[in-house]
Design a protein around this motif. Structure first.
Motif, PDB file in Angstrom:
ATOM      1  N   THR A  73      44.047  82.071  70.574  1.00  0.00           N
ATOM      2  CA  THR A  73      43.359  81.813  69.301  1.00  0.00           C
ATOM      3  C   THR A  73      41.854  81.681  69.482  1.00  0.00           C
ATOM      4  O   THR A  73      41.114  81.683  68.511  1.00  0.00           O
ATOM      5  N   TYR A  74      41.407  81.572  70.724  1.00  0.00           N
ATOM      6  CA  TYR A  74      39.977  81.533  71.024  1.00  0.00           C
ATOM      7  C   TYR A  74      39.446  82.929  71.315  1.00  0.00           C
ATOM      8  O   TYR A  74      38.342  83.278  70.909  1.00  0.00           O
ATOM      9  N   THR A  75      40.241  83.725  71.989  1.00  0.00           N
ATOM     10  CA  THR A  75      39.791  85.055  72.400  1.00  0.00           C
ATOM     11  C   THR A  75      40.136  86.139  71.386  1.00  0.00           C
ATOM     12  O   THR A  75      39.591  87.229  71.445  1.00  0.00           O
ATOM     13  N   SER A  76      41.039  85.850  70.449  1.00  0.00           N
ATOM     14  CA  SER A  76      41.476  86.859  69.486  1.00  0.00           C
ATOM     15  C   SER A  76      41.543  86.260  68.084  1.00  0.00           C
ATOM     16  O   SER A  76      42.343  85.361  67.829  1.00  0.00           O
ATOM     17  N   TRP A  77      40.711  86.789  67.170  1.00  0.00           N
ATOM     18  CA  TRP A  77      40.753  86.303  65.799  1.00  0.00           C
ATOM     19  C   TRP A  77      42.136  86.539  65.195  1.00  0.00           C
ATOM     20  O   TRP A  77      42.635  85.706  64.441  1.00  0.00           O
ATOM     21  N   ASN A  78      42.772  87.664  65.515  1.00  0.00           N
ATOM     22  CA  ASN A  78      44.098  87.954  64.970  1.00  0.00           C
ATOM     23  C   ASN A  78      45.100  86.875  65.346  1.00  0.00           C
ATOM     24  O   ASN A  78      45.957  86.519  64.538  1.00  0.00           O
ATOM     25  N   SER A  79      45.004  86.346  66.546  1.00  0.00           N
ATOM     26  CA  SER A  79      45.909  85.257  66.948  1.00  0.00           C
ATOM     27  C   SER A  79      45.637  83.998  66.127  1.00  0.00           C
ATOM     28  O   SER A  79      46.573  83.318  65.711  1.00  0.00           O
ATOM     29  N   ALA A  80      44.355  83.687  65.925  1.00  0.00           N
ATOM     30  CA  ALA A  80      44.012  82.522  65.102  1.00  0.00           C
ATOM     31  C   ALA A  80      44.530  82.706  63.680  1.00  0.00           C
ATOM     32  O   ALA A  80      45.076  81.788  63.072  1.00  0.00           O
ATOM     33  N   ARG A  81      44.391  83.903  63.144  1.00  0.00           N
ATOM     34  CA  ARG A  81      44.857  84.196  61.785  1.00  0.00           C
ATOM     35  C   ARG A  81      46.381  84.160  61.709  1.00  0.00           C
ATOM     36  O   ARG A  81      46.962  83.599  60.776  1.00  0.00           O
ATOM     37  N   ASN A  82      47.040  84.732  62.716  1.00  0.00           N
ATOM     38  CA  ASN A  82      48.500  84.786  62.715  1.00  0.00           C
ATOM     39  C   ASN A  82      49.153  83.432  62.935  1.00  0.00           C
ATOM     40  O   ASN A  82      50.335  83.268  62.658  1.00  0.00           O
ATOM     41  N   TYR A  83      48.380  82.453  63.407  1.00  0.00           N
ATOM     42  CA  TYR A  83      48.907  81.095  63.517  1.00  0.00           C
ATOM     43  C   TYR A  83      49.422  80.627  62.154  1.00  0.00           C
ATOM     44  O   TYR A  83      50.413  79.917  62.062  1.00  0.00           O
ATOM     45  N   TYR A  85      37.816  81.219  55.460  1.00  0.00           N
ATOM     46  CA  TYR A  85      37.313  81.488  56.805  1.00  0.00           C
ATOM     47  C   TYR A  85      38.323  80.892  57.771  1.00  0.00           C
ATOM     48  O   TYR A  85      38.734  79.745  57.609  1.00  0.00           O
ATOM     49  N   VAL A  86      38.738  81.663  58.776  1.00  0.00           N
ATOM     50  CA  VAL A  86      39.701  81.187  59.767  1.00  0.00           C
ATOM     51  C   VAL A  86      38.957  80.913  61.073  1.00  0.00           C
ATOM     52  O   VAL A  86      38.319  81.802  61.634  1.00  0.00           O
ATOM     53  N   VAL A  87      39.048  79.665  61.524  1.00  0.00           N
ATOM     54  CA  VAL A  87      38.399  79.228  62.752  1.00  0.00           C
ATOM     55  C   VAL A  87      39.310  79.531  63.940  1.00  0.00           C
ATOM     56  O   VAL A  87      40.511  79.308  63.875  1.00  0.00           O
ATOM     57  N   GLY A  88      38.722  80.005  65.008  1.00  0.00           N
ATOM     58  CA  GLY A  88      39.439  80.170  66.266  1.00  0.00           C
ATOM     59  C   GLY A  88      38.757  79.319  67.323  1.00  0.00           C
ATOM     60  O   GLY A  88      37.536  79.304  67.415  1.00  0.00           O
TER      61      GLY A  88
END
Length: 161
Positions: free
Chosen positions: A40-50, A71-74
């Motif tokens: 979730t730090y290295t990939s915005w998609n992972s932060a969003r998919n959380y 806005y989605v924070v990673g």
């Protein structure tokens, strides 16, 4: 003729209040929970998919099908809440969001802080702990004031947590 004037005035007032409601809608800033990897730090998609579970998408629901800006924070959820890659990164991203910078997916708040935009921080689990740490150290008299990020700025910019 008077009927048309009254009708135009009524429609104008309705339009004014409808536009006012849209402009006053807060930007939702999403902060995720603790993670077991750095995705979730290295990939915005992972932060969003959380925020997605199967066909359930909390961001879509909370923004009423994306009608509200967001806005989605990673951040690095493997680090302790007070770490520069956790609290420091979240503080920096909240500042970026409130200044109109787009997140990794191109989403940005409709209005900046300078334009009077309201902001709500939506944090889950450790995201709440990280955000609480930031907001609890926002004053020069606090023991960890601006320890590894601009903690004073999110406090000034956010309306709700």
């Amino acid at each position: 003729m008077r009927y048309l004037s009254a009708l135009r005035a009524a429609l104008g007032l309705c339009l004014f209040f409808a536009v006012s409601d849209v402009l006053a809608a807060p930007c939702l800033i999403f902060v995720h929970r603790k993670q077991t990897d750095t995705n979730t730090y290295t990939s915005w998609n992972s932060a969003r998919n959380y925020w997605v579970n199967g066909s359930n998408d909390f961001v879509r629901t909370a923004t009423k099908n994306y009608s509200a800006s967001h806005y989605v924070v990673g951040y690095n959820g493997t680090k302790p809440y007070r770490d520069a890659l956790a609290a420091g990164e979240v503080a920096n991203e909240i500042v970026a969001a409130t200044n109109g910078v787009a997140d990794g997916g191109g989403n940005r708040c409709a209005q900046t802080y300078a334009q009077g935009g309201p902001f709500w921080i939506i944090a889950h689990s450790m995201g709440g702990t990280v955000t609480d740490y930031i907001l609890g150290n926002n004053d020069a008299s606090d023991p960890n004031y601006n320890y590894n990020g601009p903690y004073d700025t999110p406090w000034q910019h956010a309306l709700a947590l």
